[in-house]
Write a protein that holds these residues in place. Structure first.
Motif, PDB file in Angstrom:
ATOM      1  N   LEU A   1       0.812  -1.220   0.000  1.00 43.86           N
ATOM      2  CA  LEU A   1       0.000   0.000   0.000  1.00 43.86           C
ATOM      3  C   LEU A   1       0.845   1.270   0.000  1.00 43.86           C
ATOM      4  CD1 LEU A   1      -2.913  -1.025   2.415  1.00 43.86           C
ATOM      5  CD2 LEU A   1      -2.869  -1.071  -0.087  1.00 43.86           C
ATOM      6  N   PRO A   2       1.925   1.368   0.800  1.00 44.18           N
ATOM      7  CA  PRO A   2       2.772   2.562   0.692  1.00 44.18           C
ATOM      8  C   PRO A   2       3.355   2.736  -0.706  1.00 44.18           C
ATOM      9  CG  PRO A   2       3.196   1.447   2.771  1.00 44.18           C
ATOM     10  CD  PRO A   2       2.314   0.536   1.971  1.00 44.18           C
ATOM     11  N   GLY A   3       3.595   1.607  -1.400  1.00 43.76           N
ATOM     12  CA  GLY A   3       4.076   1.698  -2.774  1.00 43.76           C
ATOM     13  C   GLY A   3       3.039   2.325  -3.691  1.00 43.76           C
ATOM     14  N   ILE A   4       1.783   1.973  -3.482  1.00 44.90           N
ATOM     15  CA  ILE A   4       0.712   2.589  -4.272  1.00 44.90           C
ATOM     16  C   ILE A   4       0.652   4.086  -3.990  1.00 44.90           C
ATOM     17  CG2 ILE A   4      -1.773   2.655  -4.675  1.00 44.90           C
ATOM     18  CD1 ILE A   4      -1.845  -0.337  -3.984  1.00 44.90           C
ATOM     19  N   SER A   5       0.724   4.458  -2.711  1.00 44.17           N
ATOM     20  CA  SER A   5       0.712   5.881  -2.351  1.00 44.17           C
ATOM     21  C   SER A   5       1.857   6.629  -3.033  1.00 44.17           C
ATOM     22  CB  SER A   5       0.804   6.041  -0.831  1.00 44.17           C
ATOM     23  OG  SER A   5      -0.350   5.542  -0.186  1.00 44.17           O
ATOM     24  N   ARG A   6       2.997   5.974  -3.120  1.00 42.39           N
ATOM     25  CA  ARG A   6       4.171   6.590  -3.728  1.00 42.39           C
ATOM     26  C   ARG A   6       3.946   6.894  -5.206  1.00 42.39           C
ATOM     27  NH1 ARG A   6       9.723   3.424  -2.785  1.00 42.39           N
ATOM     28  NH2 ARG A   6       9.196   4.008  -0.639  1.00 42.39           N
TER      29      ARG A   6
ATOM     30  N   VAL B   1      -5.654  -5.315   7.068  1.00 39.60           N
ATOM     31  CA  VAL B   1      -4.697  -5.387   5.970  1.00 39.60           C
ATOM     32  C   VAL B   1      -3.670  -6.466   6.272  1.00 39.60           C
ATOM     33  CG1 VAL B   1      -2.907  -4.093   4.740  1.00 39.60           C
ATOM     34  CG2 VAL B   1      -5.032  -2.948   5.424  1.00 39.60           C
ATOM     35  N   ASP B   2      -3.351  -7.276   5.281  1.00 43.76           N
ATOM     36  CA  ASP B   2      -2.303  -8.266   5.480  1.00 43.76           C
ATOM     37  C   ASP B   2      -0.962  -7.550   5.668  1.00 43.76           C
ATOM     38  OD1 ASP B   2      -0.142 -10.314   4.563  1.00 43.76           O
ATOM     39  OD2 ASP B   2      -1.968 -11.499   4.838  1.00 43.76           O
ATOM     40  N   PRO B   3      -0.151  -7.986   6.627  1.00 45.14           N
ATOM     41  CA  PRO B   3       1.144  -7.324   6.860  1.00 45.14           C
ATOM     42  C   PRO B   3       2.034  -7.250   5.627  1.00 45.14           C
ATOM     43  CG  PRO B   3       0.623  -8.800   8.680  1.00 45.14           C
ATOM     44  CD  PRO B   3      -0.423  -9.039   7.629  1.00 45.14           C
ATOM     45  N   LEU B   4       1.843  -8.160   4.654  1.00 51.14           N
ATOM     46  CA  LEU B   4       2.600  -8.070   3.406  1.00 51.14           C
ATOM     47  C   LEU B   4       2.399  -6.724   2.729  1.00 51.14           C
ATOM     48  CD1 LEU B   4       2.072 -11.516   1.603  1.00 51.14           C
ATOM     49  CD2 LEU B   4       4.254 -10.548   2.341  1.00 51.14           C
ATOM     50  N   PHE B   5       1.197  -6.159   2.882  1.00 52.99           N
ATOM     51  CA  PHE B   5       0.841  -4.943   2.169  1.00 52.99           C
ATOM     52  C   PHE B   5       0.905  -3.700   3.041  1.00 52.99           C
ATOM     53  CE2 PHE B   5      -1.806  -8.253  -0.074  1.00 52.99           C
ATOM     54  CZ  PHE B   5      -0.978  -8.340  -1.182  1.00 52.99           C
ATOM     55  N   GLY B   6       1.123  -3.860   4.335  1.00 49.47           N
ATOM     56  CA  GLY B   6       1.176  -2.713   5.222  1.00 49.47           C
ATOM     57  C   GLY B   6       0.191  -2.833   6.356  1.00 49.47           C
ATOM     58  N   SER B   7      -0.450  -1.738   6.684  1.00 49.02           N
ATOM     59  CA  SER B   7      -1.357  -1.691   7.832  1.00 49.02           C
ATOM     60  C   SER B   7      -2.621  -0.931   7.468  1.00 49.02           C
ATOM     61  CB  SER B   7      -0.672  -0.989   9.008  1.00 49.02           C
ATOM     62  OG  SER B   7      -0.431   0.383   8.682  1.00 49.02           O
ATOM     63  N   LEU B   8      -3.584  -0.977   8.373  1.00 49.12           N
ATOM     64  CA  LEU B   8      -4.820  -0.213   8.176  1.00 49.12           C
ATOM     65  C   LEU B   8      -4.505   1.284   8.142  1.00 49.12           C
ATOM     66  CD1 LEU B   8      -7.838  -0.575   7.762  1.00 49.12           C
ATOM     67  CD2 LEU B   8      -8.127  -0.509  10.255  1.00 49.12           C
ATOM     68  N   ALA B   9      -3.535   1.706   8.927  1.00 48.11           N
ATOM     69  CA  ALA B   9      -3.130   3.122   8.899  1.00 48.11           C
ATOM     70  C   ALA B   9      -2.567   3.490   7.526  1.00 48.11           C
ATOM     71  CB  ALA B   9      -2.093   3.389   9.990  1.00 48.11           C
ATOM     72  N   ASP B  10      -1.820   2.568   6.904  1.00 52.59           N
ATOM     73  CA  ASP B  10      -1.308   2.817   5.552  1.00 52.59           C
ATOM     74  C   ASP B  10      -2.462   2.991   4.567  1.00 52.59           C
ATOM     75  OD1 ASP B  10       1.428   2.637   6.215  1.00 52.59           O
ATOM     76  OD2 ASP B  10       1.374   0.457   6.063  1.00 52.59           O
TER      77      ASP B  10
ATOM     78  N   ASP C   1      -5.555   4.030   5.289  1.00 54.55           N
ATOM     79  CA  ASP C   1      -6.200   5.316   5.561  1.00 54.55           C
ATOM     80  C   ASP C   1      -5.405   6.468   4.944  1.00 54.55           C
ATOM     81  OD1 ASP C   1      -8.272   4.124   6.953  1.00 54.55           O
ATOM     82  OD2 ASP C   1      -7.308   4.341   8.903  1.00 54.55           O
ATOM     83  N   GLN C   2      -4.083   6.393   5.031  1.00 49.05           N
ATOM     84  CA  GLN C   2      -3.237   7.430   4.433  1.00 49.05           C
ATOM     85  C   GLN C   2      -3.361   7.427   2.914  1.00 49.05           C
ATOM     86  OE1 GLN C   2       0.727   6.739   5.968  1.00 49.05           O
ATOM     87  NE2 GLN C   2       0.060   6.996   8.103  1.00 49.05           N
ATOM     88  N   LEU C   3      -3.493   6.228   2.325  1.00 50.01           N
ATOM     89  CA  LEU C   3      -3.673   6.108   0.884  1.00 50.01           C
ATOM     90  C   LEU C   3      -4.974   6.766   0.440  1.00 50.01           C
ATOM     91  CD1 LEU C   3      -3.195   4.941  -1.964  1.00 50.01           C
ATOM     92  CD2 LEU C   3      -4.022   2.740  -1.118  1.00 50.01           C
ATOM     93  N   ILE C   4      -6.046   6.535   1.194  1.00 50.39           N
ATOM     94  CA  ILE C   4      -7.335   7.147   0.872  1.00 50.39           C
ATOM     95  C   ILE C   4      -7.218   8.665   0.859  1.00 50.39           C
ATOM     96  CG2 ILE C   4      -9.636   7.607   1.799  1.00 50.39           C
ATOM     97  CD1 ILE C   4      -9.731   5.003   0.525  1.00 50.39           C
ATOM     98  N   VAL C   5      -6.622   9.229   1.896  1.00 51.39           N
ATOM     99  CA  VAL C   5      -6.494  10.687   1.996  1.00 51.39           C
ATOM    100  C   VAL C   5      -5.661  11.226   0.836  1.00 51.39           C
ATOM    101  CG1 VAL C   5      -5.534  12.571   3.380  1.00 51.39           C
ATOM    102  CG2 VAL C   5      -6.814  10.726   4.490  1.00 51.39           C
ATOM    103  N   ALA C   6      -4.529  10.553   0.548  1.00 48.60           N
ATOM    104  CA  ALA C   6      -3.635  11.019  -0.519  1.00 48.60           C
ATOM    105  C   ALA C   6      -4.306  10.918  -1.887  1.00 48.60           C
ATOM    106  CB  ALA C   6      -2.340  10.214  -0.498  1.00 48.60           C
TER     107      ALA C   6
ATOM    108  N   GLU D   1     -16.914   3.325   5.868  1.00 48.05           N
ATOM    109  CA  GLU D   1     -16.580   4.262   6.942  1.00 48.05           C
ATOM    110  C   GLU D   1     -15.114   4.687   6.876  1.00 48.05           C
ATOM    111  OE1 GLU D   1     -18.449   5.766   9.213  1.00 48.05           O
ATOM    112  OE2 GLU D   1     -20.288   4.887   8.408  1.00 48.05           O
ATOM    113  N   HIS D   2     -14.287   3.861   6.250  1.00 43.99           N
ATOM    114  CA  HIS D   2     -12.873   4.228   6.066  1.00 43.99           C
ATOM    115  C   HIS D   2     -12.656   5.062   4.807  1.00 43.99           C
ATOM    116  CE1 HIS D   2     -10.349   2.297   9.208  1.00 43.99           C
ATOM    117  NE2 HIS D   2     -11.441   1.590   9.402  1.00 43.99           N
TER     118      HIS D   2
END
Length: 555
Positions: A40-45, A81-90, A92-97, A201-202
């Protein structure tokens, strides 16, 4: 007409009409933490990249907790979220970005089955009388110990699997590790709706509902009838014996419609959200029409354009068969995804590499001008061909099970090539990725195409931008296919205040088309990258040639 955050449909609550949705297969998109698997952080990037494409939304394939037997389509926790892909916080950050860039976010949701390691199934198989005993599809064996009927799995083999604890069979329409939920149980329906609400809701903007017509089975458990076999060019029957039956009783049941209505009622509480269903059936056109009319799904896509066939005749026939869903419902056109060989390979048999590359924008323009929305699979904008994967590198159980006649889905799932820097993995990851990056994909990396005005990447960008500028009446204009009886695909889009004619040459030779009288003086709005001309009342189109004409109606 809006050109930012919405497509040519002016209704913000129906932003999905005529939208371009970019599908991301997260394992293969961008690896931010260096473990060889995208996340997920990779997608945000890479959100700026997706924004530069001009797409309206991203669809992210499953990232939930999972044993990954089917790479996320076997869910063991719908709310994490599966740890392979990150976390629920990741996430949420992706949604905002994404939202800050005007991008909508659609996520995959698998409602028909879970992983066999989901706590629900672990409880269900423990006994016949526990609180979740009826959450999955269980049945007794026949008197001789064999399964209750002849149903077979999509991936090959019997759909029924023996459980020694309950001494019963459970249903699995895909892998044995993916037991089917029993949506005839109201508690299961309530739970699934609650899980959808969790992600709404997320902040998600919608769901792509996987295998949406598999949600219910016929409770009589009757045998499916035999289907006349279609032999291949060698005179052999299908590789997968799933095609030996008409799937009358194991999917596409009437109860699906009632449940999809309940899903729609939930979605309507979150204005602007959307549902897109994946429909695979013997009678796909009828099912899609039923599922996208009334208060059910907003749109659906099928496997009709995910086949090996791409001739003008095939496409004319397919569009004609889809007339009902095109006129009354809403299709989403997809010619490539994570389950089939890439379109530039699959749809260009008999064409050389140069011709195939020239045809890539041709097919995108077709999708953009048909009545409906568009799904664009990651890497299609680069002109990536199907990757050849050695047997020892295969990870897809579907391909491993049916090798060598069927090589599985790994060839379309290889990592995205970002940089041609001499690195082994084309900038996807600093360590060995979960699938290899073929050398020919290095030569099509984003970094090489970014500043080349004639690259496939920039042709796709130009086409999506052109689509955004089209007159707004195209959004919901009716569609009529013209039977040209040659290699031209021609269709008209008609609205109250304007008409469009689209002509595409899908063959190798130059083709001509006699223009209807009403389009004789129509404005030519064809994107500059396509060859073709209007001459003496005819359209003259070379290989991969296109003309798009627009005629305003006088009020």
């Amino acid at each position: 007409m809006s050109v930012s955050g919405n497509t040519i449909s002016g209704n913000k609550r129906e932003w999905w009409r005529n939208s371009v949705i970019y599908q991301i297969y997260p394992r293969s998109f961008c690896d931010a933490n260096g473990d060889g698997i995208g996340d997920l952080p990779g997608i945000s990037r890479k959100l700026d990249y997706m924004q530069s494409l001009g797409v309206d939304a991203i669809w992210i394939s499953p990232f939930f907790k999972s044993p990954m037997v089917d790479f996320g389509y076997d869910v063991s926790d719908y709310r994490d979220v599966d740890p392979l892909f990150g976390s629920l916080a990741d996430f949420d950050q992706l949604i905002v970005a994404a939202h800050s860039r005007g991008l909508k976010v659609i996520i995959d949701q698998i409602l028909s089955h879970t992983s066999d390691r989901h706590p629900w199934f672990e409880e269900s198989r423990a006994s016949r009388d526990n609180p979740r005993a009826d959450w999955y599809v269980w049945t007794d064996a026949k008197a001789d110990g064999t399964p209750p009927n002849n149903w077979v799995s999509n991936f090959g083999g019997c759909s029924w699997h023996w459980c020694t604890r309950r001494r019963q069979y459970y249903l699995a329409n895909f892998l044995k590790e993916q037991p089917d939920l029993n949506l005839h149980n109201p508690q299961v329906q309530e739970q699934l709706l609650s899980d959808l609400k969790f992600w709404l809701e997320h902040g998600v903007d919608g769901f792509r509902l996987d295998a949406v017509n598999h949600l219910f089975h016929h409770q009589s458990l009757r045998d499916n009838p035999a289907r006349p076999l279609q032999l291949d060019e060698k005179g052999l029957p299908p590789v997968n014996h799933y095609q030996y039956q008409w799937h009358v009783f194991d999917k596409s049941q009437p109860e699906n419609l009632d449940f999809l209505h309940r899903v729609r009622q939930l979605m309507d509480q979150y204005p602007g959200t959307v549902t897109m269903g994946e429909v695979g059936d013997d009678n796909t056109h009828k099912i899609m029409a039923e599922y996208t009319t009334g208060d059910r799904l907003n749109m659906a896509y099928s496997f009709d354009l995910l086949t090996e066939e791409s001739s003008a005749e095939f496409l004319r026939n397919t569009l004609e068969k889809n007339r009902e869903v095109i006129e009354k419902g809403w299709p989403c056109w997809s010619i490539s995804n994570h389950d089939v060989p890439r379109s530039i390979t699959r749809w260009n048999k008999g064409f050389n590499a140069e011709q195939a590359l020239a045809r890539a924008p041709l097919f995108l323009l077709m999708q953009l001008t048909l009545r409906g929305s568009v799904c664009l699979y990651q890497g299609e904008e680069l002109g990536l061909p199907e990757a050849e994967i050695a047997f020892e590198d295969l990870v897809d159980p579907y391909g491993i099970n049916l090798w060598p006649a069927f090589k599985g889905r790994d060839g379309c799932r290889t990592p995205m090539p970002w940089f041609n820097s001499g690195e082994v993995n084309a900038g996807f990851s600093k360590v060995k990725p979960w699938l290899p990056v073929p050398e020919e994909h290095h030569r099509k990396a984003v970094s090489l195409q970014q500043d080349d005005a004639h690259s496939t990447l920039n042709q796709f960008r130009a086409l999506i931008d052109w689509h955004r500028q089209l007159p707004p009446e195209l959004a919901t204009a009716q569609q009529e296919v013209v039977d040209t009886r040659n290699d031209l695909l021609v269709f008209c889009r008609r609205a109250e205040n304007g008409e469009f004619l689209v002509a595409l040459n899908l063959g190798k030779d130059e083709e001509t088309f006699d223009l209807p009288v009403e389009f004789a003086d129509a404005e030519d709005i064809t994107p500059a990258l396509f060859a073709g001309e209007r001459r003496d009342g005819k359209l003259v189109l070379p290989l991969a040639g296109v003309r798009v004409l627009h005629r305003k109606k006088l009020s």
